[in-house]
Structure formats: C-alpha cells, structure tokens
Design a protein around this motif. Structure first.
Motif, mmCIF file in Angstrom:
data_model
loop_
_atom_site.group_PDB
_atom_site.id
_atom_site.type_symbol
_atom_site.label_atom_id
_atom_site.label_comp_id
_atom_site.label_asym_id
_atom_site.label_seq_id
_atom_site.Cartn_x
_atom_site.Cartn_y
_atom_site.Cartn_z
ATOM 1 N N THR A 185 -86.346 11.533 -25.561
ATOM 2 C CA THR A 185 -86.977 12.794 -25.915
ATOM 3 C C THR A 185 -87.322 13.548 -24.626
ATOM 4 O O THR A 185 -86.928 13.147 -23.531
ATOM 5 C CB THR A 185 -88.239 12.563 -26.759
ATOM 6 O OG1 THR A 185 -89.245 11.947 -25.940
ATOM 7 C CG2 THR A 185 -87.943 11.658 -27.951
ATOM 8 N N CYS A 218 -94.196 14.369 -29.715
ATOM 9 C CA CYS A 218 -94.246 14.198 -28.269
ATOM 10 C C CYS A 218 -95.355 15.016 -27.617
ATOM 11 O O CYS A 218 -95.911 15.946 -28.208
ATOM 12 C CB CYS A 218 -92.907 14.579 -27.646
ATOM 13 S SG CYS A 218 -91.551 13.481 -28.096
ATOM 14 N N TRP A 270 -89.396 15.122 -33.388
ATOM 15 C CA TRP A 270 -88.016 14.667 -33.532
ATOM 16 C C TRP A 270 -87.861 13.900 -34.844
ATOM 17 O O TRP A 270 -88.762 13.173 -35.261
ATOM 18 C CB TRP A 270 -87.635 13.750 -32.372
ATOM 19 C CG TRP A 270 -87.722 14.419 -31.030
ATOM 20 C CD1 TRP A 270 -88.847 14.926 -30.427
ATOM 21 C CD2 TRP A 270 -86.643 14.683 -30.128
ATOM 22 N NE1 TRP A 270 -88.551 15.479 -29.214
ATOM 23 C CE2 TRP A 270 -87.199 15.347 -28.989
ATOM 24 C CE3 TRP A 270 -85.278 14.415 -30.148
ATOM 25 C CZ2 TRP A 270 -86.429 15.738 -27.908
ATOM 26 C CZ3 TRP A 270 -84.509 14.803 -29.070
ATOM 27 C CH2 TRP A 270 -85.069 15.463 -27.964
#
Length: 397
Positions: free
Chosen positions: A143, A163, A169
C-alpha cells in the motif's frame, strides 16, 4: 450492490438531536454505588496468574490478536517483532510463523470461513495466507502507507484495509487482486468495518479529522459522507481538534455509534445523514464501541478509565463501569448480556450489563494489555500485552 432502505429502529427521523451530558452528581452517585467493584479502591493490584494457557514466542509487544471464527482452537497474533504467529490456544503450541513484514504487525484477521488469514504492518504491507492447505502464502500488497486496520467481509472473500495516508484498499481472494482503492479521507483512517453485521452491504470508515464515509464496496461510490464541517457532528470542540477512533452499528446497519478521541459519542442515521444524539459522558478517547446482540445496550470504553453503558434504543445513560486505568477494548460475549473489558492495569474483567455487577477478573499479565479476542463459542478470551505474552482465560465463570 443495491442498498435496501431500512426503517430506523432506534428513533423516528423527525426527532431532534439529543445531547446526553450526564450530571456530575449522578456520576458520583453511580461510582459510589459501584465502588466495591473498583479493583483499585483499596490500592491493591493482584498479579495472580489465572490464565489457562499462553503463547510466549513474540519478542516484543503484542499489538493484535484474532480468533479463528470456525476452528475455535486457532489464534493469530502480531507484534513489534515484525512477526505474526498462528498458534493453538488449547496447548500453546506454535502452528505456523508468518514472516515477510519489515516493521511491526499491528493488525490481523481471519476470513469468515476461517480459511484465510491476513496481516497488516507498519511497513505498508498486507499479506495473506490460505490456511486450509498447509498455510499457503497467497499475496503481498504494497500500500502507500502504514496499514492501520483490516477487516474481512462477513460473507465473502473480500478484505478491506485502511492506511495512515487516508486510503482504503479492498482485495479479493483467492486471486489477491486489488479490486478497489477508495480515496476520500484526508487523514489517517482509524477504523473500518463492513455493515450491517453479518451482511456487509456497505463499508464504513472513519478518520482522524472527524469524517465518516460509507462506501458501496462493489462500485466504490460514496453513499454517505459526514464531516466535522457540521459542528453538530464534530467529535471535538472549539478548543480541541479530534477524530473518530471506533464505531459499531445496529443489526440493520442504518444506525451507527461513533466514538471520538475527545470522549464524545455521536449516534447517526446513515440512511439520511441525520444526527440522532451526542453522548458526552466520557472525557478522553473512546477506544472501543460495542453493541449487545441480546439487549438494547451500547458499551463505550474510554482512556479516562470508564466503560459507559447507554440504552441503544432511547439513547439514555444507564451506568458507568469503573476501571483503575485506561480501557483499551470492550466486547460482548456472543448472544449474552456479559461484557468483557481490557484495561491497561493488566486485567480483563467480565461484567453483567443488566446490573453493572463485576463477575470476574482475569489477571496474569505484567504490563498493559493492548488487545483481546473472544472465541466464537464465547468460552475463552485471548489477550496480548506489552509484556510480549499472549494469555488465554476461561471466561465461562
């Protein structure tokens, strides 16, 4: 995925926002009534080891732990030693070491069928293994920043992760393909979950500047967005900037209870983006929010050393459960009125939320507890600590 309209089972949409700010005298009376429950009232802290099993392979703090939802003996844990382990809670034996991270593993989780396990790290990696075929490594996704949390879909093989840079994601198994990357947050995404529980038609995420976004996980479209620009929804105040740290939703997935870093809890209807209540009893970060499946009770665990119980139907204050130090997690045992709380004073406690009675204290850790997970059958709880140990407790009695 098409979203069905769900009736608001908590309040009529025409009702105005209510601010619940418990009277100080009432709080003092409540603490006096529960004083005998305070394990630190006498200045005595028990260090008796009441665990029935343990795992001791980690060489640094244990940040995360998760029980397999199908195979109730299997547990996954991750720590500051950059490693994750699958181990057996019945005998404490290591089943598999999960390697590949270059920094602390801070989030772990199993798929709904128990056949996949995922780990997320401060190195920005999401790593996935298939566990029903000899722990086969499936994928490593890089990521764009530290992975803060991950959550599996309750009925499908989809994995979502948030994140530190605000990106979210979503991966599909068994291919490991990234099927969506959601960009809508401008600050670290502190928590995320598929809602409603057990169905997962939407993905809800919250961030460090007070934004809630509800996504359609199939299309990536935003179905609801609420921000602190509306002062009524702001988790802080004029002096304090705050964000959302935790949340839970009702069974229909239309009402959410959000815990903030300043201690506020907001109740919102995401179908029409309305604010139903502002619950302002606690004064420091709300680290966990948990709704009871058998009673209309919402529990909110705070760094201020309290767990506050609210009626989730009327949104009225019910009582406060006193702890000696910060409470970092709370969760109801499956299909019961019993609540487990994990405290920085190294103790897990079991409460009957109907009466506020303290039913048990589970000790054995030597440093603050950082995480806990309950087995699917509700018979055991596993906790991880700064002392590098994972301990298993029998929470049936």
């Amino acid at each position: 995925m098409a979203e069905e309209e769900n009736p608001d089972t908590y309040l009529q949409e025409t009702e105005v926002e209510e601010v619940v700010n418990q009277d100080e005298n009432e709080m003092e009376q409540d603490f006096e009534e529960n004083e005998e429950l305070d394990p630190n009232a006498a200045g005595i802290h028990s260090v008796m080891d009441l665990s029935v099993q343990g795992f001791f392979e980690h060489k640094d703090s244990v940040f995360c732990v998760s029980m397999n939802p199908v195979k109730v003996n299997l547990c996954v844990s991750g720590g500051g030693d950059d490693l994750a382990y699958i181990w057996d809670i019945t005998n404490g034996e290591q089943v598999c070491q999960l390697t590949g991270h270059n920094d602390s593993v801070i989030t772990v989780g199993w798929s709904f069928d128990g056949n996949y396990v995922a780990t997320g790290g401060m190195d920005g990696q999401i790593r996935v293994w298939k566990t029903d075929s000899g722990f086969e490594f499936i994928t490593a996704t890089e990521t764009t920043d530290e992975v803060v949390w991950l959550t599996w879909h309750p009925k499908g093989l989809f994995l979502a992760a948030g994140c530190n840079d605000g990106s979210v994601w979503m991966l599909s198994m068994p291919s490991g393909k990234v099927v969506q990357v959601f960009y809508g947050h401008t600050a670290p995404v502190n928590a995320g979950k598929f809602i409603p529980p057990g169905v997962g038609k939407r993905l809800a995420t919250v961030d460090d500047v007070g934004t809630l976004i509800v996504w359609n996980p199939g299309t990536g479209a935003t179905e609801c967005r609420m921000t602190g620009d509306d002062h009524r929804f702001d988790p802080g105040n004029a002096e304090i900037s705050a964000g959302w740290t935790s949340f839970d939703s009702n069974e229909d997935g239309n009402v959410m209870f959000l815990g903030g870093s300043s201690g506020k809890v907001k109740v919102v209807n995401i179908n029409n983006s309305s604010i139903l209540a502002s619950l302002e009893t606690q004064h420091e970060s709300v680290e966990a929010v948990s709704l009871c499946s058998t009673l209309p009770i919402c529990a909110c665990a705070s760094v201020d050393g309290t767990v506050t119980l609210y009626e989730s139907s009327s949104l009225k204050f019910r009582r406060s459960l006193p702890h000696g130090q910060a409470v970092i997690d709370c969760a109801f045992l499956p299909n019961s009125p019993y609540l487990l709380t994990a405290c920085a004073d190294c103790t897990i406690r079991k409460w009957d939320v109907r009466s506020g009675q303290l039913l048990g204290e589970y000790t054995g850790h030597q440093e603050p507890i950082l995480c806990m997970s309950i087995t699917a059958d509700g018979k055991r709880v596993v906790s991880g600590s700064d002392d590098t140990e994972l301990l298993v407790f029998n929470c049936e009695n």
